[in-house]
Design a protein around this motif. Sequence first.
Motif, short mmCIF file in Angstrom:
data_model
loop_
_atom_site.label_atom_id
_atom_site.label_comp_id
_atom_site.label_asym_id
_atom_site.label_seq_id
_atom_site.Cartn_x
_atom_site.Cartn_y
_atom_site.Cartn_z
N GLU A 303 3.74 -39.16 -63.94
CA GLU A 303 3.55 -39.01 -65.38
C GLU A 303 3.59 -37.53 -65.77
O GLU A 303 4.17 -37.17 -66.79
CB GLU A 303 2.23 -39.65 -65.80
CG GLU A 303 2.20 -41.16 -65.57
CD GLU A 303 0.89 -41.79 -66.00
OE1 GLU A 303 -0.04 -41.04 -66.39
OE2 GLU A 303 0.78 -43.02 -65.95
N TRP A 304 2.96 -36.69 -64.98
CA TRP A 304 3.06 -35.24 -65.17
C TRP A 304 2.58 -34.53 -63.92
O TRP A 304 1.83 -35.08 -63.13
CB TRP A 304 2.31 -34.74 -66.40
CG TRP A 304 0.85 -35.10 -66.50
CD1 TRP A 304 0.31 -36.14 -67.21
CD2 TRP A 304 -0.25 -34.41 -65.89
NE1 TRP A 304 -1.06 -36.16 -67.08
CE2 TRP A 304 -1.43 -35.10 -66.27
CE3 TRP A 304 -0.38 -33.31 -65.07
CZ2 TRP A 304 -2.71 -34.71 -65.86
CZ3 TRP A 304 -1.64 -32.91 -64.64
CH2 TRP A 304 -2.78 -33.60 -65.04
N GLU A 305 3.05 -33.30 -63.76
CA GLU A 305 2.61 -32.42 -62.69
C GLU A 305 2.48 -31.02 -63.27
O GLU A 305 3.21 -30.65 -64.18
CB GLU A 305 3.60 -32.39 -61.53
CG GLU A 305 3.61 -33.62 -60.66
CD GLU A 305 4.54 -33.46 -59.47
OE1 GLU A 305 4.15 -33.87 -58.36
OE2 GLU A 305 5.66 -32.93 -59.66
N ARG A 306 1.54 -30.25 -62.73
CA ARG A 306 1.44 -28.87 -63.17
C ARG A 306 0.78 -28.02 -62.10
O ARG A 306 -0.02 -28.51 -61.28
CB ARG A 306 0.67 -28.74 -64.48
CG ARG A 306 -0.79 -29.10 -64.42
CD ARG A 306 -1.55 -28.50 -65.59
NE ARG A 306 -1.63 -27.04 -65.48
CZ ARG A 306 -2.23 -26.27 -66.38
NH1 ARG A 306 -2.76 -26.81 -67.47
NH2 ARG A 306 -2.29 -24.95 -66.22
N THR A 307 1.16 -26.76 -62.09
CA THR A 307 0.53 -25.78 -61.23
C THR A 307 -0.71 -25.27 -61.94
O THR A 307 -0.64 -24.84 -63.09
CB THR A 307 1.48 -24.62 -60.92
OG1 THR A 307 2.62 -25.14 -60.24
CG2 THR A 307 0.80 -23.58 -60.05
N VAL A 308 -1.85 -25.32 -61.27
CA VAL A 308 -3.11 -24.93 -61.89
C VAL A 308 -3.53 -23.58 -61.31
O VAL A 308 -3.94 -23.50 -60.15
CB VAL A 308 -4.21 -25.98 -61.65
CG1 VAL A 308 -5.49 -25.57 -62.35
CG2 VAL A 308 -3.74 -27.34 -62.15
N THR A 309 -3.40 -22.54 -62.09
CA THR A 309 -3.79 -21.21 -61.65
C THR A 309 -4.16 -20.38 -62.86
O THR A 309 -3.66 -20.65 -63.98
CB THR A 309 -2.66 -20.54 -60.84
OG1 THR A 309 -3.16 -19.36 -60.21
CG2 THR A 309 -1.48 -20.21 -61.72
N ASN A 310 -5.02 -19.41 -62.70
CA ASN A 310 -5.50 -18.58 -63.80
C ASN A 310 -4.47 -17.50 -64.11
O ASN A 310 -4.49 -16.43 -63.53
CB ASN A 310 -6.85 -17.96 -63.44
CG ASN A 310 -7.51 -17.29 -64.63
OD1 ASN A 310 -6.83 -16.77 -65.53
ND2 ASN A 310 -8.83 -17.30 -64.66
N GLU A 311 -3.57 -17.78 -65.03
CA GLU A 311 -2.53 -16.82 -65.39
C GLU A 311 -3.07 -15.71 -66.28
O GLU A 311 -2.51 -14.62 -66.33
CB GLU A 311 -1.38 -17.55 -66.08
CG GLU A 311 -0.70 -18.59 -65.18
CD GLU A 311 0.37 -19.36 -65.90
OE1 GLU A 311 0.50 -19.17 -67.12
OE2 GLU A 311 1.07 -20.15 -65.25
N LYS A 312 -4.15 -15.98 -66.98
CA LYS A 312 -4.71 -14.96 -67.87
C LYS A 312 -5.16 -13.74 -67.09
O LYS A 312 -5.07 -12.61 -67.56
CB LYS A 312 -5.89 -15.54 -68.66
CG LYS A 312 -5.54 -16.71 -69.56
CD LYS A 312 -4.65 -16.28 -70.69
CE LYS A 312 -4.39 -17.43 -71.65
NZ LYS A 312 -3.46 -17.03 -72.72
N ARG A 313 -5.67 -13.96 -65.89
CA ARG A 313 -6.17 -12.86 -65.08
C ARG A 313 -5.25 -12.55 -63.90
O ARG A 313 -5.62 -11.80 -63.00
CB ARG A 313 -7.57 -13.19 -64.56
CG ARG A 313 -8.62 -13.23 -65.66
CD ARG A 313 -9.95 -13.73 -65.11
NE ARG A 313 -10.99 -13.62 -66.12
CZ ARG A 313 -11.84 -12.62 -66.23
NH1 ARG A 313 -11.77 -11.61 -65.38
NH2 ARG A 313 -12.76 -12.59 -67.17
N ASN A 314 -4.09 -13.18 -63.88
CA ASN A 314 -3.15 -12.99 -62.77
C ASN A 314 -3.80 -13.32 -61.43
O ASN A 314 -3.62 -12.60 -60.44
CB ASN A 314 -2.60 -11.56 -62.75
CG ASN A 314 -1.79 -11.24 -63.99
OD1 ASN A 314 -1.00 -12.06 -64.45
ND2 ASN A 314 -2.00 -10.06 -64.55
#
Length: 561
Positions: A303-314
């Motif tokens: 149904e969906w997939e996503r990479t979960v990582t804190n991009e705001k803080r790199n």
Amino acid sequence: MVRNKLLTVAVVVAVCGSLVPAVAVAGPTATDASADDWTASQGDAQNTNANDADGPTGPNATVARQFPDGGAESDIGRPSVPAVVNGTAYVGYDDSGSSATYVSKGRVIAYDTASGEVEWNQSDIPGFTETPTVADGYVYVTSSGDGADTDDDPANQTAGVYALNATTGEIAWTRTGSDAGNFVVSDGRMYVETGANLTALNASTGETVWTRPAEQDAFDMAVDDGTLVRREGGPSGNETTLRGVNASTGDVRWNATLTGTDTFDNYYVVPERSTVSAADGTAYLTVGDRTLSAVSLDDGSIEWERTVTNEKRNLETQWLSPPAVKHDTVYVSTLHGSDDGDNSTVFALNATTGETEWQAYNDAKLFAPTVSNDTVFLPAEQVTVEGQQYGSAPRDGVFALDATSGEIRWTYALPGLAHSSRLSAAPAEGALYVRTTTWDVYSDDGRVYALESTANATPADSRFILQDDPRTKPFVSIETDPANAGDRDLDAGTNVTLTADASDPDGDVTTIEWDGDEDGEFEQSGESITVPLNYCGTLTVTVRVTDDSGETAVESVELTT
């Protein structure tokens, strides 16, 4: 590697012997669990890691009881996550000892949740392999190993499935003769791995309803709306098999192969194994280090997939926790790690789309979340925060966050825990039950604590350091055009557009300012600026954002020609 070893032994036993149910004794009086109980390792048969319990919501928390109570009967083995039903906490203990003195032995103890007193203690079972599950008046456990029995005859082996009377602790029925592992109990059936087979048992009698070969060793199982979903294969790797089985017949409905990114391979740092949750017709699971997948239970489609990582803080994710599912939201935590100590981000994701609803950063190692009525509980370990150290040992405890906003409600650090603990939290009946164990696979250390709300101030030695409170500070990162301009050499004369991606968890970003000439003064403002690279060398451009509370965040990028 341990799981593969157990599977090899189980295949031999299954060929040589059979699983014969013991004579069943009179069954217990069935008592339905309520919505604020915690009936299994991950809350329920769906593995949602959630329930409808109220609290504890604070304003602070304190230890109301611990199990055992610290007396002479405390050294009884490593505890499981408790199952809490109708005022009783059921805790399994593995007391198998070290590799040199290994004898498979275990016990289940029922504690009165109000007083902490022991209601019963059943020790006539081998070492357990899974947290007890409570359903319809029974307590179910699975076990491996032969206990004190060294007879190779499968008919005399004590490993298998045990169903206990939840009121008295007496053994109601057993299925022994082969190692038993992962299991789930739903709608009057117990689905369990027995030897090389997946078997459905009548939960009241232990009789076989159906059995089928297990294509692979199941790492986890959950049941939702008539589908038994199995996560198969080991705890690591970038490929996972998910299998949907008809819970009524044992027929395979679909198979799905999921692929993620697996670059972080340190078992001793990863807090928990990855599991699968099933809710409202969808299975949710982590794949590899940082991929969260949502799979349809109807046909196994993604149904969906996503990479979960804190991009705001790199901050790149090293480990992604098992999910918790409630309020049409999937809650996960990530472990990042840095030279100054572990840090984590909690994400609330829309269960239908996977989009971020909120994220909250913490200077601590956060374990898998559990969710009560309106609070997200995150077991946590904190060693160092921005250069401040607690000393030789970390503080282990719990962060409690508002489930709709991510704001911290309270934190509590448990006293005197050993370094490198593993923690799990189970909300139930107004309390939060926190299980602690050490990382040593042969260690018998561990406790279960019951935390409750209090208006009293938290003692200094039970506080976490909250210098980087996610409720107050904004986030900012810099996007470049051309893309990735800070990671490569550019031609002299190139114009680079820099854009600030800024947000504030508890308010609004009010100003965005830029220092474009390294003089320490922020002379430009606005979301974007253009920098002409009319030089040879490196220029550092810095952005500063300020929120409506006066809190600031700063980020820089180096542009080289």
